[in-house]
Design an enzyme around this catalytic site. Structure first.
Site, short mmCIF file in Angstrom:
data_model
loop_
_atom_site.label_atom_id
_atom_site.label_comp_id
_atom_site.label_asym_id
_atom_site.label_seq_id
_atom_site.Cartn_x
_atom_site.Cartn_y
_atom_site.Cartn_z
N SER A 31 -0.91 -13.85 -4.69
CA SER A 31 -0.08 -13.12 -3.73
C SER A 31 -0.22 -13.78 -2.36
O SER A 31 -0.98 -14.73 -2.19
CB SER A 31 -0.51 -11.66 -3.66
OG SER A 31 -1.80 -11.60 -3.09
N LYS A 32 0.52 -13.24 -1.42
CA LYS A 32 0.58 -13.81 -0.06
C LYS A 32 -0.79 -14.09 0.54
O LYS A 32 -0.94 -15.05 1.29
CB LYS A 32 1.33 -12.84 0.87
CG LYS A 32 2.82 -12.84 0.63
CD LYS A 32 3.56 -13.45 1.82
CE LYS A 32 4.95 -13.93 1.43
NZ LYS A 32 5.86 -12.83 1.17
N ARG A 33 -1.78 -13.25 0.21
CA ARG A 33 -3.07 -13.47 0.88
C ARG A 33 -3.77 -14.74 0.42
O ARG A 33 -4.73 -15.19 1.04
CB ARG A 33 -3.98 -12.26 0.75
CG ARG A 33 -4.56 -12.06 -0.62
CD ARG A 33 -5.13 -10.69 -0.69
NE ARG A 33 -5.28 -10.28 -2.06
CZ ARG A 33 -6.43 -10.17 -2.66
NH1 ARG A 33 -7.54 -10.47 -2.01
NH2 ARG A 33 -6.49 -9.78 -3.90
#
Ligand code: GLU
Length: 491
Positions: free
Chosen positions: A259-261
Site C-alpha cells: 500500500s501507499k505507506r
C-alpha cells in the site's frame, strides 16, 4: 483451441501494480500461445463511477505495452466490451435458469432481509434463508402480476461438495451448503457483479481467467453458475497478493499488503518518479513468476522475451514482496542498455530544463549513464550547472587531497591564466592541470580539487574536474574560478 484471456478492471481511476501484474500475466498467457487478449471494463457498480477512469486504463495498457486485441475502443466480435452497455443481455440468462428451475424469483423485502441479518448471533454470518425458493407457482404468478418487486436468485446445490482446480493453488474443495442462493438479477433488473462477470466470460469465449487470489473464495459461486448453464468452466489462474515491507514503531520488520505507506503503488506514480515503463513491467513480471529452462535465473526481459519465456507453471503461490531497490536496479540496467539516441530522448527534457548545450550531450551520456538509476536524478546531478550557489570556503579544505585554503589560493592563481589560454577540450584541460601540478611538484589532486570546487560550488559532481569545466563552458568556468579565488582571498 485458441486461448482467450481478458483484463477486466473496474474503472477506479487508479492502476495498482497488483492489477497491472494481473493484466501482464493475462497478456502473457494469451500471447505465449498466440492467443487473444481482451479488455473488458467492469463498471456495473455505477456508484463507484470515476470521471476519466477508463482513460487511465487505456493509457496504462498503452504505456505498459500491453496491446489488447479486442476492447471498447477498438471493438471486436464479442462486444460491447463495457458492462454498462451490456445491461440488457444478462436478464434473459437468469430467466432461462428460472425456467429450468435452477433459479427463482425472490420477493423478500429489504426489511425482512435486514431482520434476518440482525437475528444472527455474534460472529455468525447468515445467508439468505431460501424463503422464496419453493413458493407455489400460483403465488409467484400473483406477485408478478401485482408488480411486486423481485430479485432473481440462483438455487444453489444444498448438499455434496464442489471441487475446482486452480493452476496456482491446486484443487480447492468446498461444501455446497456453504453456497448462498446468490442474487443474479437485482430489483432494478440489472445483474449483480458476479453474475455479469460469469455471463461475460462465457459469452466472450474466455478460456483462461487470471485474477487476484481474493477471488478464490467466490470462484465456487461462479462455478455453480457454469454448472447450472452446462457451460465449460475456464482455466483459473489466481495470483497471490503483492506485499510490502515496512518497519513498525518497535523497529520490527512487518510485511503487509502493498500500500501507499510502502511507497508508490500506482503505475503512473512510478512512471512519474522516473521508472521506465519497460523496467516496471520487467520487474513486476518477476513478482510471483520465475522463469525456467533456458531462461532460468535471468532477470532482464523485454516484452517479446517475456512472451516467449512465460509459463503458468512458473507462478508461485507464496506472496512476493515488492522490492523498490530491485526495481531501481532493473531500471538502471535498462538505462545502461540504451542507445545514445534513446538515452538522449529520455534525458533531453531534463537537459533543456537546465539549459545544457547540445555540444555536451555526448560527454553527459558518458558521465551519467553509469551513474543514474532514473532520469529524474539528472536535475539534481546537474543542478550546479544552472547557477553558482553561494558556498562556504571550507569546501576548499579537503583532508585526503591535503587541500587547504592556502594551497587552493595558489592553485587557482596559477590555474586561471593557464586555463584562459587553453583549448576547451578534456585532454587539453587535463594536460594543463597535471602539467601545473608537475611544475609545482604537488599531487594532481591539490590542483584538481580547488578548481573543481570553485567551478561547481558543491563537493559532489558527476564527472571529474575537466568534465565539470567542459560542461560549464570556458567563459562561465573562468568566471567561477575567479569568484572562488576572490572568496578565498577575502576569507
Ligand atoms: N473487476 C474485477 C477487478 O477489478 C476483476 C475480477 C475478475 O477478473 O474476474 O478486480
Amino acid at each position: 483451441m485458441k486461448i482467450r484471456t481478458r483484463f477486466a478492471p473496474s474503472p477506479t481511476g487508479f492502476m495498482h501494480v497488483g492489477n497491472l501484474r494481473t493484466a501482464l500475466y493475462e497478456y502473457l498467457t494469451a500471447k505465449h500461445e498466440d492467443g487473444t487478449f481482451v479488455l473488458r471494463i467492469e463498471d456495473t457498480d455505477q456508484e463507484r463511477y470515476v470521471e476519466g477512469a477508463t482513460d487511465v486504463i487505456y493509457n496504462t495498457l498503452k504505456t505498459a505495452g500491453l496491446t489488447h486485441d479486442e476492447g471498447p475502443d477498438i471493438g471486436g466480435d464479442f462486444g460491447p466490451y463495457v458492462q454498462s452497455e451490456r445491461l440488457n443481455m444478462y436478464k434473459p440468462y437468469a430467466e432461462q435458469l428460472v425456467k429450468e428451475c435452477k433459479a427463482y424469483y425472490c420477493f423478500c423485502t429489504k426489511e425482512r432481509l435486514d431482520e434476518l441479518r440482525a437475528s444472527a448471533k455474534e460472529g455468525e454470518v447468515i445467508g439468505y434463508d431460501r424463503h422464496c425458493r419453493c413458493l407455489p407457482q400460483s403465488e409467484i404468478d400473483e406477485k408478478l402480476a401485482a408488480g411486486i418487486p423481485y430479485v432473481i436468485r440462483q438455487m444453489a446445490p444444498l448438499e455434496g461438495e464442489s471441487t475446482y482446480h486452480d493452476c496456482v493453488y491446486g484443487d480447492i474443495t468446498i461444501k455446497n451448503e456453504e453456497l448462498d442462493d446468490q442474487v443474479l438479477i437485482k430489483a432494478d433488473g440489472f445483474p449483480t457483479y458476479n453474475f455479469a462477470n460469469v455471463i461475460d466470460d462465457h459469452t466472450m469465449g474466455i478460456t483462461h481467467v487470471v485474477r487476484g487470489s481474493e477471488y478464490l473464495s467466490s470462484t465456487p459461486k461462479y462455478n455453480a453458475l457454469y454448472d447450472a448453464f452446462g457451460w465449460e468452466i475456464p482455466t483459473y489462474i489466481h495470483l497471490p497478493l503483492i506485499m510490502g515491507k515496512s518497519v513498525d514503531e518497535n523497529g520490527e520488520t512487518v510485511v503487509s499488503k502493498l500500500s501507499k505507506r510502502h511507497g508508490s503503488t500506482g503505475f503512473f506514480d512510478l512512471v512519474n518518479e522516473g521508472y521506465l515503463p519497460e523496467a516496471i513491467m520487467n520487474y513486476i513480471a518477476l513478482l510471483g513468476w520465475s522463469p525456467a529452462g533456458e531462461f532460468e535465473n535471468r532477470e532482464i526481459f523485454k516484452m517479446e522475451e517475456l512472451i516467449k519465456a512465460f509459463d503458468i507453471n512458473g507462478i508461485s503461490k507464496s506472496p512476493s514482496v515488492f522490492d523498490y531497490d530491485k526495481l531501481e536496479w532493473v531500471n538502471a540496467e535498462y538505462i545502461k542498455a540504451m542507445s545514445s539516441e534513446e538515452f538522449l530522448a529520455h534525458a533531453k527534457p531534463y537537459y533543456d530544463d537546465i539549459g545544457v548545450d547540445a555540444g555536451c550531450y555526448e560527454l553527459l551520456e558518458e558521465i551519467l549513464k553509469p551513474r543514474i538509476t532514473r532520469f529524474t536524478q539528472i536535475t539534481e546531478k546537474l543542478e550546479f550547472l544552472k547557477e553558482l550557489e553561494d558556498y562556504d570556503i571550507a569546501l576548499f579544505e579537503h583532508k585526503k587531497s591535503k587541500s587547504t585554503l592556502e594551497t587552493s589560493k595558489d592553485a587557482l592563481e596559477a590555474a586561471i591564466p593557464l586555463l584562459a589560454e587553453c583549448d576547451w577540450t578534456r585532454e587539453a584541460i587535463t594536460e594543463v592541470l597535471t602539467g601545473l601540478a608537475a611544475a609545482k611538484e604537488v599531487k594532481n589532486a591539490l590542483i584538481m580539487w580547488p578548481v573543481r570546487i570553485a567551478a561547481a560550488g558543491v563537493a559532489v559532481t558527476p564527472g571529474g574536474c575537466a568534465e565539470v569545466l567542459i560542461l560549464l563552458g570556458k567563459d562561465e568556468a573562468i568566471r567561477r574560478l575567479n569568484i572562488g579565488l576572490e572568496k578565498i582571498t577575502k576569507g
